[in-house]
Enzyme design. Sequence first.
Site, PDB file in Angstrom:
ATOM      1  N   THR A  86       2.040   0.684  -2.282  1.00 64.97           N
ATOM      2  CA  THR A  86       2.085   1.657  -1.309  1.00 64.97           C
ATOM      3  C   THR A  86       2.293   2.551  -0.816  1.00 64.97           C
ATOM      4  O   THR A  86       2.435   2.989  -0.195  1.00 64.97           O
ATOM      5  CB  THR A  86       0.475   1.027  -0.260  1.00 64.97           C
ATOM      6  OG1 THR A  86       1.548  -0.334  -0.681  1.00 64.97           O
ATOM      7  CG2 THR A  86      -0.502   0.611  -1.297  1.00 64.97           C
TER       8      THR A  86
ATOM      9  N   ARG B  18      -8.210  -2.230 -12.248  1.00 58.65           N
ATOM     10  CA  ARG B  18      -8.927  -3.356 -12.272  1.00 58.65           C
ATOM     11  C   ARG B  18     -10.888  -2.075 -12.740  1.00 58.65           C
ATOM     12  O   ARG B  18     -11.865  -3.342 -13.077  1.00 58.65           O
ATOM     13  CB  ARG B  18      -9.528  -4.379 -10.972  1.00 58.65           C
ATOM     14  CG  ARG B  18      -8.794  -4.952 -11.325  1.00 58.65           C
ATOM     15  CD  ARG B  18      -8.632  -5.321  -9.416  1.00 58.65           C
ATOM     16  NE  ARG B  18      -7.412  -4.310  -8.254  1.00 58.65           N
ATOM     17  CZ  ARG B  18      -7.297  -4.426  -7.407  1.00 58.65           C
ATOM     18  NH1 ARG B  18      -7.808  -5.591  -7.160  1.00 58.65           N
ATOM     19  NH2 ARG B  18      -6.377  -3.323  -6.905  1.00 58.65           N
TER      20      ARG B  18
ATOM     21  N   ASP C 216      -9.362   4.576  -1.883  1.00 55.90           N
ATOM     22  CA  ASP C 216     -10.416   3.836  -2.812  1.00 55.90           C
ATOM     23  C   ASP C 216     -11.582   2.808  -1.710  1.00 55.90           C
ATOM     24  O   ASP C 216     -11.795   2.237  -2.277  1.00 55.90           O
ATOM     25  CB  ASP C 216      -9.646   3.189  -3.433  1.00 55.90           C
ATOM     26  CG  ASP C 216      -8.783   2.048  -3.028  1.00 55.90           C
ATOM     27  OD1 ASP C 216      -8.303   2.293  -1.867  1.00 55.90           O
ATOM     28  OD2 ASP C 216      -8.974   1.322  -3.575  1.00 55.90           O
TER      29      ASP C 216
HETATM   30  C1  UD1 Z   1      -4.173  -2.449  -0.404  1.00 55.23           C
HETATM   31  C2  UD1 Z   1      -3.503  -3.031   0.953  1.00 55.23           C
HETATM   32  C3  UD1 Z   1      -4.202  -4.554   1.240  1.00 55.23           C
HETATM   33  C4  UD1 Z   1      -5.615  -3.896   1.731  1.00 55.23           C
HETATM   34  C5  UD1 Z   1      -6.544  -2.888   1.478  1.00 55.23           C
HETATM   35  C6  UD1 Z   1      -7.533  -1.998   1.749  1.00 55.23           C
HETATM   36  C7  UD1 Z   1      -0.968  -3.151   0.798  1.00 55.23           C
HETATM   37  C8  UD1 Z   1      -0.286  -3.642  -0.352  1.00 55.23           C
HETATM   38  N1  UD1 Z   1      -2.535  -3.304   0.441  1.00 55.23           N
HETATM   39  O1  UD1 Z   1      -4.514  -3.072  -1.655  1.00 55.23           O
HETATM   40  O2  UD1 Z   1      -3.693  -4.644   2.348  1.00 55.23           O
HETATM   41  O3  UD1 Z   1      -6.226  -5.237   2.296  1.00 55.23           O
HETATM   42  O4  UD1 Z   1      -5.682  -2.212   0.206  1.00 55.23           O
HETATM   43  O5  UD1 Z   1      -8.043  -1.752   0.236  1.00 55.23           O
HETATM   44  O6  UD1 Z   1      -0.639  -1.726   0.862  1.00 55.23           O
HETATM   45  N2  UD1 Z   1      -1.479   3.345  -4.544  1.00 55.23           N
HETATM   46  C9  UD1 Z   1      -0.694   4.094  -4.427  1.00 55.23           C
HETATM   47  N3  UD1 Z   1       0.400   3.682  -5.326  1.00 55.23           N
HETATM   48  C10 UD1 Z   1       0.180   3.165  -6.040  1.00 55.23           C
HETATM   49  C11 UD1 Z   1      -0.503   1.687  -5.537  1.00 55.23           C
HETATM   50  C12 UD1 Z   1      -1.299   2.279  -4.509  1.00 55.23           C
HETATM   51  O7  UD1 Z   1      -0.951   5.785  -4.408  1.00 55.23           O
HETATM   52  O8  UD1 Z   1       1.492   2.604  -6.232  1.00 55.23           O
HETATM   53  C13 UD1 Z   1      -3.065   3.961  -3.992  1.00 55.23           C
HETATM   54  C14 UD1 Z   1      -4.246   3.666  -4.710  1.00 55.23           C
HETATM   55  O9  UD1 Z   1      -4.249   4.450  -5.578  1.00 55.23           O
HETATM   56  C15 UD1 Z   1      -5.091   3.036  -3.803  1.00 55.23           C
HETATM   57  C16 UD1 Z   1      -4.321   2.944  -3.001  1.00 55.23           C
HETATM   58  O10 UD1 Z   1      -2.931   3.529  -2.764  1.00 55.23           O
HETATM   59  O11 UD1 Z   1      -5.899   4.307  -3.146  1.00 55.23           O
HETATM   60  C17 UD1 Z   1      -4.280   0.411  -2.244  1.00 55.23           C
HETATM   61  O12 UD1 Z   1      -4.183   0.670  -3.669  1.00 55.23           O
HETATM   62  P1  UD1 Z   1      -4.431  -0.759  -4.579  1.00 55.23           P
HETATM   63  O13 UD1 Z   1      -3.724  -0.883  -5.632  1.00 55.23           O
HETATM   64  O14 UD1 Z   1      -6.192  -0.608  -4.289  1.00 55.23           O
HETATM   65  O15 UD1 Z   1      -4.495  -1.778  -2.921  1.00 55.23           O
HETATM   66  P2  UD1 Z   1      -4.960  -3.550  -3.080  1.00 55.23           P
HETATM   67  O16 UD1 Z   1      -4.082  -4.138  -4.074  1.00 55.23           O
HETATM   68  O17 UD1 Z   1      -6.533  -2.789  -2.538  1.00 55.23           O
HETATM   69 CA    CA Z   2      -8.140  -1.234  -3.059  1.00 59.31          CA
END
Ligand code: UD1
Ligand code: CA
Length: 422
Positions: free
Chosen positions: A83, A18, A107
């Site tokens: 995550t 995004r 983030d």
């Molecule tokens: C996530 C949470 C959501 C919460 C939100 C808060 C999950 C499934 N969802 O959603 O409940 O309200 O954060 O901001 O956890 N990341 C990795 N590897 C991956 C995917 C993500 O390291 O495979 C890291 C991203 O770089 C980021 C963080 O995890 O820093 C959160 O991932 P993101 O995809 O932004 O999750 P949200 O949809 O924001």
């Molecule tokens: Ca996020």
Amino acid sequence: MPQRPLKVVILAAGKSTRMKSDTPKVLHKLAGVPMLQWVLDQAAALNTVETIVVVGFGGEQVKEQFSHHRALKWVTQEPQLGTGHAVMQCRELLADHKGDVAILCGDVPLLRARTLNDLRETHAEKKPACTVMTARVPDPRGYGRIQRDKKGHVTRIVEQKDLQPAEDTNEINTGTYIFDAPELLKRLDRLKADNAQSEYYLTDVVQMLVADGKKVRASVVSDHAETLGINDRKQLAIAERRARRRICEFLMVEMGVTITDPRTTYIEAGVQIGRDTVIYPCSVIRTGVEIGKRCEIGPFAHIRGGTRLFDGCKVGAFVETKNAVFDEGAKAGHLAYLGDVSIGKKANIGAGTIVANYDGEEKHHTSIGDNAFIGCGTVLVAPVRVGKNAQTGANTVVPKGKDVPENTVVVGAPARELKKRG
Ligand code: UD1
Ligand code: CA
């Protein structure tokens, strides 16, 4: 409250679709420093035994920029499957850890140290298997929603994309948790990607714990503005504004700096400013600047990295400085570029002065002595030195290497000696 040893895992591998960026999200800057630095500061506030950062998309770039943080442990997640999958990659580093593990999102940069300490205290109080940091927000869209039972106990977290209308609530998951490490590890392998995004959600561990009869607690943040997650550039701009306000408030309240209009004052993270300095509107002060006491800045000053102002200096309207050291009482009141320069005590830099520090290939240094008086429109071509108590007339051009001796007045282009200065 006695606290168990804590490891921290920072999730920073996501592709950040995004953001529409070629740069990994955590390297995008907030108030002049990368988002990841803000989150590392959070980890430091938690007083951890080890900090693990999970990287993936652009991981090499992230590691390189943070290579000076020697104690960090890096883990690579490839591909990025969510995550929960990100935390699975830390299995080896967590395997023998009998304490707690905090999960922070790369983030979510604005959480304050005391908010994280509240989370830790809540967790230490009742020793649940998991304490999740939640917030009640006016607009919960995009976040995971906290589900509670009739008694108010947390039961589940539902992601936006999987949300049923009945599950909507304004209590969100901030993405920040403390888990009992062995309890978390036991469940990671059982995660399934049977959801709208086909990802392994860390959030699903919550319902597994509850199903197994383990306790999950919530620590509700009092200021939801801290919990903003940055998924796109609009959110980045909102976070920037909040970070900026926080920096101005700190300088005003803790350091005794007058900022006449914090809304239009742009001071980046880590800038040091002494008491009774006054900053007028529309000034930009970048990371890596030190300003002494009783200085006057702006309006419309641009003070860049490596600038150091001793006490009682002035940098006025439309003056840009970079790697500039102003000794006590030195002044540049209006319209100047001063880069790679040292300026002596009480020297006065006239309007329109330019230090030409760049010859197209390299940057060079200029030194201006104590009490020197640089006339309007002077160009100093670096490298060059202007002696103590020397003066240049209006529109003087001092060529490189043609140093101006002490106590002399020079004029013209190229500069020639006119007389001694009294
Ligand atoms: C996530 C949470 C959501 C919460 C939100 C808060 C999950 C499934 N969802 O959603 O409940 O309200 O954060 O901001 O956890 N990341 C990795 N590897 C991956 C995917 C993500 O390291 O495979 C890291 C991203 O770089 C980021 C963080 O995890 O820093 C959160 O991932 P993101 O995809 O932004 O999750 P949200 O949809 O924001
Ligand atoms: Ca996020």
